[in-house]
Structures are given as structure tokens and as C-alpha cells.
Write a protein that holds these residues in place. Structure first.
Motif, PDB file in Angstrom:
ATOM      1  N   CYS A   1       0.852  -1.190   0.000  1.00  0.00           N
ATOM      2  CA  CYS A   1       0.000   0.000   0.000  1.00  0.00           C
ATOM      3  C   CYS A   1       0.895   1.249   0.000  1.00  0.00           C
ATOM      4  CB  CYS A   1      -0.860  -0.013   1.264  1.00  0.00           C
ATOM      5  SG  CYS A   1      -1.965   1.391   1.393  1.00  0.00           S
ATOM      6  N   GLN A   2       0.738   2.110  -0.980  1.00  0.00           N
ATOM      7  CA  GLN A   2       1.545   3.334  -0.970  1.00  0.00           C
ATOM      8  C   GLN A   2       0.889   4.378  -0.068  1.00  0.00           C
ATOM      9  OE1 GLN A   2       1.972   6.246  -4.190  1.00  0.00           O
ATOM     10  NE2 GLN A   2       4.194   5.917  -4.122  1.00  0.00           N
ATOM     11  N   LEU A   3       1.565   4.738   1.004  1.00  0.00           N
ATOM     12  CA  LEU A   3       1.027   5.680   1.998  1.00  0.00           C
ATOM     13  C   LEU A   3       1.326   7.106   1.561  1.00  0.00           C
ATOM     14  CD1 LEU A   3       2.050   3.915   5.340  1.00  0.00           C
ATOM     15  CD2 LEU A   3      -0.076   3.666   4.028  1.00  0.00           C
ATOM     16  N   TRP A   4       0.259   7.920   1.523  1.00  0.00           N
ATOM     17  CA  TRP A   4       0.356   9.246   0.901  1.00  0.00           C
ATOM     18  C   TRP A   4      -0.084  10.344   1.852  1.00  0.00           C
ATOM     19  CZ3 TRP A   4      -3.180  11.076  -3.724  1.00  0.00           C
ATOM     20  CH2 TRP A   4      -2.521  12.052  -4.480  1.00  0.00           C
ATOM     21  N   HIS A   5       0.754  11.350   1.989  1.00  0.00           N
ATOM     22  CA  HIS A   5       0.338  12.602   2.628  1.00  0.00           C
ATOM     23  C   HIS A   5       0.723  13.715   1.674  1.00  0.00           C
ATOM     24  CE1 HIS A   5      -0.490  15.795   5.346  1.00  0.00           C
ATOM     25  NE2 HIS A   5      -0.632  15.007   6.402  1.00  0.00           N
ATOM     26  N   GLN A   6      -0.264  14.467   1.202  1.00  0.00           N
ATOM     27  CA  GLN A   6       0.030  15.472   0.191  1.00  0.00           C
ATOM     28  C   GLN A   6       0.627  16.749   0.765  1.00  0.00           C
ATOM     29  OE1 GLN A   6      -2.641  16.263  -2.979  1.00  0.00           O
ATOM     30  NE2 GLN A   6      -3.576  14.256  -2.961  1.00  0.00           N
ATOM     31  N   GLY A   7       0.519  16.944   2.081  1.00  0.00           N
ATOM     32  CA  GLY A   7       1.087  18.158   2.658  1.00  0.00           C
ATOM     33  C   GLY A   7       0.513  19.399   2.001  1.00  0.00           C
ATOM     34  N   ARG A   8       1.384  20.281   1.521  1.00  0.00           N
ATOM     35  CA  ARG A   8       0.924  21.559   0.935  1.00  0.00           C
ATOM     36  C   ARG A   8       0.235  21.375  -0.416  1.00  0.00           C
ATOM     37  NH1 ARG A   8       5.793  25.006  -1.845  1.00  0.00           N
ATOM     38  NH2 ARG A   8       6.397  23.429  -3.353  1.00  0.00           N
ATOM     39  N   ALA A   9       0.337  20.181  -1.017  1.00  0.00           N
ATOM     40  CA  ALA A   9      -0.336  19.944  -2.299  1.00  0.00           C
ATOM     41  C   ALA A   9      -1.812  19.588  -2.108  1.00  0.00           C
ATOM     42  CB  ALA A   9       0.382  18.840  -3.083  1.00  0.00           C
ATOM     43  N   ALA A  10      -2.229  19.351  -0.858  1.00  0.00           N
ATOM     44  CA  ALA A  10      -3.664  19.176  -0.578  1.00  0.00           C
ATOM     45  C   ALA A  10      -4.303  20.564  -0.559  1.00  0.00           C
ATOM     46  CB  ALA A  10      -3.856  18.483   0.755  1.00  0.00           C
ATOM     47  N   HIS A  11      -5.637  20.596  -0.600  1.00  0.00           N
ATOM     48  CA  HIS A  11      -6.304  21.895  -0.626  1.00  0.00           C
ATOM     49  C   HIS A  11      -7.504  21.885   0.310  1.00  0.00           C
ATOM     50  CE1 HIS A  11      -7.931  25.659  -2.043  1.00  0.00           C
ATOM     51  NE2 HIS A  11      -6.854  25.831  -2.801  1.00  0.00           N
ATOM     52  N   SER A  12      -7.676  22.961   1.072  1.00  0.00           N
ATOM     53  CA  SER A  12      -8.769  22.994   2.060  1.00  0.00           C
ATOM     54  C   SER A  12     -10.135  22.853   1.391  1.00  0.00           C
ATOM     55  CB  SER A  12      -8.708  24.294   2.860  1.00  0.00           C
ATOM     56  OG  SER A  12      -8.734  25.400   1.973  1.00  0.00           O
ATOM     57  N   ARG A  13     -10.250  23.240   0.115  1.00  0.00           N
ATOM     58  CA  ARG A  13     -11.577  23.126  -0.503  1.00  0.00           C
ATOM     59  C   ARG A  13     -11.940  21.658  -0.768  1.00  0.00           C
ATOM     60  NH1 ARG A  13     -11.036  25.391  -6.691  1.00  0.00           N
ATOM     61  NH2 ARG A  13      -9.109  24.337  -7.266  1.00  0.00           N
ATOM     62  N   LEU A  14     -10.955  20.763  -0.717  1.00  0.00           N
ATOM     63  CA  LEU A  14     -11.257  19.333  -0.857  1.00  0.00           C
ATOM     64  C   LEU A  14     -11.182  18.573   0.464  1.00  0.00           C
ATOM     65  CD1 LEU A  14      -9.567  18.460  -4.258  1.00  0.00           C
ATOM     66  CD2 LEU A  14     -11.982  18.478  -3.711  1.00  0.00           C
ATOM     67  N   THR A  15     -10.405  19.059   1.409  1.00  0.00           N
ATOM     68  CA  THR A  15     -10.281  18.327   2.682  1.00  0.00           C
ATOM     69  C   THR A  15     -11.109  18.971   3.787  1.00  0.00           C
ATOM     70  OG1 THR A  15      -8.420  19.685   3.384  1.00  0.00           O
ATOM     71  CG2 THR A  15      -7.877  17.681   2.159  1.00  0.00           C
ATOM     72  N   GLY A  16     -11.431  20.254   3.626  1.00  0.00           N
ATOM     73  CA  GLY A  16     -12.088  20.991   4.705  1.00  0.00           C
ATOM     74  C   GLY A  16     -11.106  21.335   5.820  1.00  0.00           C
TER      75      GLY A  16
END
Ligand SMILES: Cc1cc2nc3c(=O)[nH]c(=O)nc-3n(C[C@H](O)[C@H](O)[C@H](O)COP(=O)(O)O)c2cc1C
Length: 404
Positions: free
Chosen positions: A114-129
């Protein structure tokens, strides 16, 4: 495109067994991690996606006896996740969905990490809240794009405190335990392509003033400590780490490259992780192989544009998997010479679920359609488990970027 490798490919070392961690692989062709954005939206948890039956069929199609699959990048928490249709591994229903997938792969005597992923700054609050977290409060300069959303600036991320770093490490450990409980044979840390661990590696992003920054060794600290904790939690034979010493994606820069990534490979190897997975310098998301190599050769550092120093820093029992631009014309030699142990394929596995058999028998490969790489679509099967256009690939398909 026809295999232009050995006279009898089945006699190649690519089809020789390999011990990787606690697994006995029967060949060395690996499915590279591929985000396909085709999981189902959770009804119970907002902004959360769950593996479904179609995803199970997709992995089942690509499983082979004794072959290793690496899952798509799998978010370890809601904050870690910034993409539609990407299944995480932090809720019970997600774990149940993954359990069907791992069972299907094991039913074919295959293996799956399983590839474990944390996007850090590439995530966006409009998708994660949620506010994104990173090594430093340095945002990505380009625009965030997601299907159904207008392009928008990236959030300026929160610079993680020491305690928050430990908290995120703990989320990785929980996700790794969830993965093992869901039947995965191991986990791969996604530590490249400008996602969270890589946001610590690069000095243009990581401008912290503490022990996680300031030198090449310190910039590797987040990843090495994480790998150490994962080894302690689930066993070093079940941990792999993916690195891209020449990666430029998500505005990574790679200064001190040789020093830093040989140090990192060597440190991971000392932990005796199952494998280090290296991406070839020629591969780039946006540039063709020719453009990427020219850019690297033109750079001031005059460093060797090759994985050689990094591969050589990886010592037994840790194995070396390579990926990026491999095809039937170039996949045989490195394994034969013992330069690396296994080869991961991404794009060719998209359009050729039976890639292993095609390489073994020298059959031509089908062309892929990159417009169908990333869902979600009204019909998620097309270009995923069902392939409509069946043209054979030719030389013009080689060397292109992933995204264009
Ligand atoms: C559709 C697509 C999705 C990808 N998703 C991931 C991913 O989730 N994690 C990752 O580490 N790399 C990802 N990659 C990169 C691939 O794993 C691989 O390194 C790249 O495609 C180069 O290999 P190839 O030339 O065999 O395609 C993705 C590539 C493609 C084309």
C-alpha cells in the motif's frame, strides 16, 4: 511496439525469482503506484473515498502469481488527501474496501503493498475541509486544479510544529497498521513528487529553523525517522520507500542532490527496509524525456544524471526497484547486470493489464490513452478495466511526459 529484448524474454533475469522483504517474488515486474481517481465517495465521512468493486477488478486484472503490485497513493488521513476519488486507509469502510482488493490479489497468488500518501501543501482545504500542513509556510505557486472546480491558488500551508510532526508520524503508523490488518503485504512511503516527506527534502520548500532543516542530513530526518518508526511498528521487511532524486514535480528543486539522496538511500538501507524505489532522472510529469534530460544536463551542478550513486548506496538485504520510462526495448539490461533488482511499470500497465505475460512472450503492447488516466468519469470502467481503442503502440509513444 514489439519487445526488442533478449531472444527468449522468459529466460531473462526479469523472470527470475527475487526475495523482497519476507516475500518470494517469482518475477521482477512490478505495478508502479498509479492514482486513478475511481473510488466511491463515502456516505458516512465527508471528503472521503472508499475502494469499490471496480477498483478490486482493476487490481485483480493486474495481479500475477508471485508478482508485486503497489497500490495507488493512499491518503493516511483526511488532511493528507487532496484529490477526488482517491481511496484512503484511515476509516473502517476504507479498510474493508481494501481488504476485498488484497484478497483478490492473494487469490491469484500475487502480492500488494500500500503506498502511503500525505500530500502536505499539495492538498487543498476546498477538498479536505482542513488547513494543509507542510514543513514550512511556503505555498505552491501554480494553481490548484481539480475536476468540477475552477483553478484556484494553493493555500499557504501551516508549518508543522515538532509535536505535529510526531502526530503525523503517528498517523502513518496507524495507516500502516490498518494496511497490514486489511491484508496488504507491506507499505511504501510516498517520499517523492513534492508530497509531504519530499517537502522536507527540498531547501526551497523546507526553510525551518530546527533539527528538520539546515543541512542535507537534517532535511532527510522526517523521512528517516518515519521509516524507522514504521519498521518498529510493522517490521522492516514490510516497509518500502519511494524517492525521486531528480524529481521537479510540485516545485521541488533538488539542490545538494547527490549528497542528500545518497545519504538517504544509505540510511534507509541501514534500517534494512524491504526496498527503495527510485524514479529515473529521465521521467517527468510535464516534460518529455528529451526535455527533462536536457534540463538536467544544462543545470549548473554538473552532477551525473543517473541513478548509479543512489543505487550503489542501497545495500543488501534492501532491494532496489526502479521506475520511469521503462518499455520492452530497455527493461532487460539493468536487472541482468545486477544494477537494480526489479522494474516498475506505470503507463504500460494501464493499457496492458496482462503486461507481465506480454513481456514474457514478446507480444506487442497496446497504446494508452492519457486522457483517461485520472477520473472520476461518468463511466469509470473505460480506460481502467475496459479498454475500447486497441491500437498497438509504436516508437512515438516512448519518452512522452505523463500529463500531456
Ligand atoms: C496515471 C498516473 C498516476 C500516477 N500516480 C502515482 C501515484 O499515485 N504515486 C506515485 O508515486 N507515482 C504515481 N505516478 C508515477 C508512476 O508511478 C511512475 O513513476 C511514472 O508513470 C513513470 O513510470 P512509467 O514510465 O512506467 O509510466 C503516476 C503516473 C501516472 C501515469
Amino acid at each position: 511496439m514489439h519487445a526488442s529484448g533478449p531472444v527468449d524474454p522468459s529466460q531473462s533475469k526479469l523472470f527470475a525469482p527475487l526475495v523482497l522483504g519476507n516475500l518470494s517474488l517469482s518475477h521482477r515486474i512490478v505495478l508502479a503506484p498509479l492514482t486513478r481517481n475511481r473510488a466511491s465517495s463515502s456516505e458516512a465521512h465527508k471528503n472521503t473515498w472508499v475502494p469499490n468493486e471496480l477498483n478490486t477488478l482493476y487490481y485483480y486484472q493486474r495481479a500475477t502469481p508471485g508478482g508485486l503490485l503497489i497500490s495507488e497513493a493512499t491518503p493516511i488521513s483526511r488532511r493528507a488527501s487532496g484529490s477526488l476519488g482517491v481511496p484512503g486507509i484511515y476509516t473502517l469502510e476504507q479498510c474493508q474496501g481494501w481488504a476485498s482488493i488484497t484478497k483478490a490479489v492473494h487469490d491469484k497468488q500475487g502480492f500488494i503493498f500500500c503506498q502511503l500518501w500525505h500530500q502536505g501543501r499539495a492538498a487543498h482545504s476546498r477538498l479536505t475541509g482542513l488547513e494543509p500542513w507542510s514543513s514550512s509556510a511556503v505555498p505552491i505557486q501554480t494553481l490548484h486544479r481539480a475536476k468540477g472546480y475552477d483553478p484556484a491558488p494553493f493555500d499557504t500551508p501551516h508549518s508543522m510544529t515538532y509535536d505535529e510532526i510526531q502526530e503525523v508520524h503517528q498517523e502513518y503508523i496507524t495507516a500502516a497498521r490498518n494496511a497490514i490488518a486489511s491484508g496488504f503485504d507491506g507499505v511504501e512511503v510516498h517520499a517523492c513528487n513534492g508530497y509531504l516527506p519530499d517537502q522536507f527534502h527540498h531547501s526551497n520548500i523546507n526553510v525551518r529553523m530546527d533539527e528538520y532543516s539546515g543541512s542535507p542530513e537534517a532535511r532527510c530526518r522526517f523521512t528517516i525517522e518515519l521509516a524507522q518508526k514504521l519498521c518498529d511498528a510493522i517490521g522492516s521487511d514490510k516497509v518500502g520507500v519511494r524517492l525521486a532524486p531528480f524529481g521537479l514535480y510540485n516545485e521541488t528543486r533538488g539542490d545538494d542532490r547527490r549528497h542528500q539522496w545518497t545519504y538517504l538511500c544509505s540510511a534507509l538501507s541501514k534500517l534494512e527496509v524491504a526496498y527503495v524505489h527510485l524514479i529515473e532522472p529521465r521521467f517527468d510529469e510535464w516534460r518529455s524525456e528529451g526535455e527533462k534530460l536536457e534540463l538536467l544536463h544544462r543545470s549548473d551542478t554538473k552532477e551525473e544524471v543517473s541513478l548509479r550513486p543512489y543505487r550503489e548506496a542501497i545495500r543488501s538485504p534492501t532491494k532496489c526497484i526502479v521506475a520511469g520510462g521503462y518499455h520492452p526495448g530497455n527493461c532487460w539490461e539493468g536487472v541482468e547486470k545486477g544494477e537494480h533488482d526489479a522494474v516498475a511499470f506505470g503507463r504500460w500497465f494501464v493499457s496492458n493489464p496482462d503486461l507481465v505475460e506480454r513481456l514474457r512472450t514478446g507480444k506487442p503492447l497496446y497504446r494508452y490513452d492519457r486522457s483517461l488516466f485520472y477520473g472520476p468519469f461518468d463511466n469509470n470502467e473505460i480506460g481502467y478495466t475496459v479498454h475500447l481503442s486497441r491500437e498497438f503502440a509504436d516508437e512515438t509513444d516512448i519518452g512522452r511526459a505523463q500529463m500531456v
